[in-house]
Design a protein around this motif. Structure first.
Motif, PDB file in Angstrom:
ATOM      1  N   ARG A 234       0.862  -1.186   0.000  1.00  0.00           N
ATOM      2  CA  ARG A 234       0.000   0.000   0.000  1.00  0.00           C
ATOM      3  C   ARG A 234       0.895   1.231   0.000  1.00  0.00           C
ATOM      4  NH1 ARG A 234      -3.018  -2.713  -1.787  1.00  0.00           N
ATOM      5  NH2 ARG A 234      -4.726  -3.884  -0.881  1.00  0.00           N
ATOM      6  N   PRO A 235       0.474   2.292  -0.684  1.00  0.00           N
ATOM      7  CA  PRO A 235       1.313   3.493  -0.737  1.00  0.00           C
ATOM      8  C   PRO A 235       1.204   4.314   0.547  1.00  0.00           C
ATOM      9  CG  PRO A 235      -0.725   3.896  -1.901  1.00  0.00           C
ATOM     10  CD  PRO A 235      -0.794   2.471  -1.422  1.00  0.00           C
ATOM     11  N   PRO A 299      -8.035   2.174 -10.029  1.00  0.00           N
ATOM     12  CA  PRO A 299      -8.850   1.572  -8.968  1.00  0.00           C
ATOM     13  C   PRO A 299      -9.089   2.480  -7.761  1.00  0.00           C
ATOM     14  CG  PRO A 299      -6.610   0.761  -8.822  1.00  0.00           C
ATOM     15  CD  PRO A 299      -6.663   1.615 -10.045  1.00  0.00           C
ATOM     16  N   CYS A 300      -8.400   3.652  -7.657  1.00  0.00           N
ATOM     17  CA  CYS A 300      -8.575   4.497  -6.461  1.00  0.00           C
ATOM     18  C   CYS A 300     -10.019   4.972  -6.313  1.00  0.00           C
ATOM     19  CB  CYS A 300      -7.648   5.698  -6.529  1.00  0.00           C
ATOM     20  SG  CYS A 300      -5.897   5.304  -6.474  1.00  0.00           S
ATOM     21  N   CYS A 303     -12.122   2.720  -4.410  1.00  0.00           N
ATOM     22  CA  CYS A 303     -11.412   1.980  -3.360  1.00  0.00           C
ATOM     23  C   CYS A 303     -11.776   2.526  -1.979  1.00  0.00           C
ATOM     24  CB  CYS A 303      -9.912   2.114  -3.592  1.00  0.00           C
ATOM     25  SG  CYS A 303      -8.924   1.302  -2.321  1.00  0.00           S
ATOM     26  N   ARG A 305      -9.940   2.823   0.481  1.00  0.00           N
ATOM     27  CA  ARG A 305      -8.806   3.508   1.126  1.00  0.00           C
ATOM     28  C   ARG A 305      -8.530   4.891   0.513  1.00  0.00           C
ATOM     29  NH1 ARG A 305      -5.292   1.036   4.355  1.00  0.00           N
ATOM     30  NH2 ARG A 305      -3.609   2.277   3.490  1.00  0.00           N
ATOM     31  N   ARG A 306      -9.430   5.349  -0.353  1.00  0.00           N
ATOM     32  CA  ARG A 306      -9.104   6.571  -1.106  1.00  0.00           C
ATOM     33  C   ARG A 306      -8.972   7.813  -0.228  1.00  0.00           C
ATOM     34  NH1 ARG A 306     -14.248   5.205  -2.199  1.00  0.00           N
ATOM     35  NH2 ARG A 306     -15.894   6.777  -2.014  1.00  0.00           N
ATOM     36  N   ASP A 309      -5.155   6.973   2.023  1.00  0.00           N
ATOM     37  CA  ASP A 309      -3.829   7.254   1.432  1.00  0.00           C
ATOM     38  C   ASP A 309      -3.897   8.245   0.265  1.00  0.00           C
ATOM     39  OD1 ASP A 309      -4.506   5.837  -0.941  1.00  0.00           O
ATOM     40  OD2 ASP A 309      -3.905   3.955  -0.022  1.00  0.00           O
ATOM     41  N   GLY A 312      -1.853   7.718  -2.857  1.00  0.00           N
ATOM     42  CA  GLY A 312      -0.380   7.669  -2.810  1.00  0.00           C
ATOM     43  C   GLY A 312       0.248   8.973  -3.253  1.00  0.00           C
ATOM     44  N   THR A 327      -2.673   5.813 -10.350  1.00  0.00           N
ATOM     45  CA  THR A 327      -2.519   5.253  -9.005  1.00  0.00           C
ATOM     46  C   THR A 327      -1.028   5.034  -8.745  1.00  0.00           C
ATOM     47  OG1 THR A 327      -4.681   4.198  -9.077  1.00  0.00           O
ATOM     48  CG2 THR A 327      -3.055   3.195  -7.622  1.00  0.00           C
ATOM     49  N   CYS A 331       1.088   0.827  -4.804  1.00  0.00           N
ATOM     50  CA  CYS A 331      -0.123   0.097  -4.406  1.00  0.00           C
ATOM     51  C   CYS A 331      -0.244  -1.207  -5.193  1.00  0.00           C
ATOM     52  CB  CYS A 331      -1.353   0.955  -4.667  1.00  0.00           C
ATOM     53  SG  CYS A 331      -2.867   0.092  -4.208  1.00  0.00           S
ATOM     54  N   ARG A 333      -2.810  -2.697  -5.869  1.00  0.00           N
ATOM     55  CA  ARG A 333      -3.980  -2.658  -6.754  1.00  0.00           C
ATOM     56  C   ARG A 333      -3.706  -1.881  -8.047  1.00  0.00           C
ATOM     57  NH1 ARG A 333      -8.239  -1.213  -1.864  1.00  0.00           N
ATOM     58  NH2 ARG A 333      -7.851  -3.117  -0.717  1.00  0.00           N
TER      59      ARG A 333
HETATM   60 FE1  SF4 Z   1      -6.917   2.179  -2.999  1.00  0.00          FE
HETATM   61 FE2  SF4 Z   1      -4.402   1.714  -3.828  1.00  0.00          FE
HETATM   62 FE3  SF4 Z   1      -5.742   3.875  -4.697  1.00  0.00          FE
HETATM   63 FE4  SF4 Z   1      -4.924   3.722  -2.144  1.00  0.00          FE
HETATM   64  S1  SF4 Z   1      -3.627   3.828  -3.972  1.00  0.00           S
HETATM   65  S2  SF4 Z   1      -6.924   4.443  -2.857  1.00  0.00           S
HETATM   66  S3  SF4 Z   1      -5.196   1.505  -1.710  1.00  0.00           S
HETATM   67  S4  SF4 Z   1      -6.281   1.694  -5.100  1.00  0.00           S
END
Ligand code: SF4
Ligand code: FES
Length: 357
Positions: A234-235, A299-300, A303, A305-306, A309, A312, A327, A331, A333
């Motif tokens: 994960r970032p 994918p952020c 997600c 976790r947006r 993190d 990132g 992204t 990460c 993902r």
């Molecule tokens: Fe999700 Fe990865 Fe984007 Fe963070 S960097 S929001 S964990 S997909």
């Protein structure tokens, strides 16, 4: 447009000049010249505007901020405005006189960097003969002045096996806090990435030593541990999110959301010489471009976790994928995550280091 909360802290890069030449320096490859640096009066105005904007902490940094003779003037001004003042320094210029001047000015905290616990290797990495002893003397002066001491060690392939000795050294110096920070690959660090990346074995061993030391030193010394993105799943929440909590001002007065932002060449970063700090923080394209979550791709975008993190690091995404809005490849993902393992696979721990200019 949502009006953002005030920033918490300002990193004032007073100068890019530095007596040391660390190959992992995060300053840009194009270092700003002394002749381009803002004058004392400009920086005092910045401090006034920072306090008015609600900023709480000023981190005086560089380069080496102590090459600016007017540093005590700025510290005094910031302290008078009720701002918490921290100096991020290599310590080689922290003489008795300089310490007295900073103390009189009301400095709150000094963060002192070391290149290694081994003096010969420290001086090889920093490119400054006699520097290690000067740093030890600086640590003693900070302690004698009654200030809290934070020591900082940047970890990479050339010193990772001495993390235990570094922690012992920080403890012996009476540090309230030690940062064991794996290199972040920006600026000169990115240029030297292949030579600096640790191996997985070095990283695991360093992590194990840090975890054991944290248990042993609980209540005695805080150990901050910064892991390298290149081995992460994960970032990091870089800068706590773009335009969210921090801002940087370069020696010539450009206002940036992070220290590496100028690599995003399609953004016109405003100067504090032309605009107010408040206008830049709330209204500039530079700060709004990647603020919040609206700019995010998948994918952020979908997600959970947006808002943890913030996708990132924009500068790392640009450096590795060519797209600042991608992204962060740190990460797992990210479709570009393979680039991290590829970089680790291409590391060359015996390669020559390019000293910072
Ligand atoms: Fe999700 Fe990865 Fe984007 Fe963070 S960097 S929001 S964990 S997909
Ligand atoms: Fe620029 Fe991370 S260093 S966003």
């Amino acid at each position: 447009m949502l009006v953002p909360e005030p920033p918490m802290a300002l990193l004032a890069e007073l100068t890019h000049r530095c007596p040391l030449k660390c190959p992992y320096c995060s300053n840009p490859l194009e270092l700003e010249r002394a002749s381009a640096e803002m004058a004392t009066g400009d920086w005092l105005r910045v401090l006034d505007e920072a306090a008015a904007l609600g900023i709480l902490q000023i981190h005086f940094s560089g380069g080496e901020p102590m090459v600016r003779r007017d540093l005590p003037v700025m510290v005094r001004h910031a302290a008078g405005l009720g701002l918490y003042t921290n100096i991020i320094t290599s310590g080689v210029l922290l003489s008795d006189e300089a310490m007295t001047a900073l103390l009189d000015a009301g400095v709150d905290h000094i963060q002192l960097s070391f290149q290694d616990s081994d003096p010969a290797n420290a001086e090889r990495i920093g490119g400054y003969r006699g520097g290690h002893d000067k740093k030890l003397a600086a640590a003693r002066r900070i302690k004698a002045a009654g200030l809290p001491l934070t020591t900082n060690f940047v970890i990479h392939s050339r010193n990772a096996e001495r993390v235990g000795e570094m922690i012992a050294m920080a403890e012996a110096l009476g540090s309230a806090r030690v940062e064991i920070a794996h290199t972040q690959y920006y600026g000169w660090g990115l240029l030297n990435r292949a030579a600096l990346l640790p191996s997985r074995e070095q990283l695991d061993s360093a992590t194990e030593i840090v975890e054991a030391a944290r248990l042993r030193l609980k209540g005695v010394m805080i150990i901050d541990y910064v892991v390298p993105d290149y081995f992460a799943a994960r970032p990091k929440a870089c800068m706590g999110g773009w335009g969210n909590r921090f801002l940087n001002i370069t020696p010539s007065g450009k206002v940036l959301p992070c220290h590496a932002a100028e690599t995003l060449a399609d953004i016109d970063f405003p100067s504090i010489r032309d605009h107010s700090l408040a206008a830049i923080w709330t209204g500039s394209d530079a700060f709004n471009r990647y603020r919040g979550t609206d700019w995010m791709p998948d994918p952020c975008r979908s997600c959970d976790r947006r808002e943890i993190d913030w996708g990132g690091c924009r500068c790392q995404a640009l450096a590795l994928t060519g797209h600042a809005a991608a992204t962060d490849p740190a990460c797992a993902r990210s479709p570009d995550h393979f680039l991290m393992a590829q970089a680790v696979g291409e590391s060359r721990p015996d390669a020559e280091l390019v000293a910072r200019g």
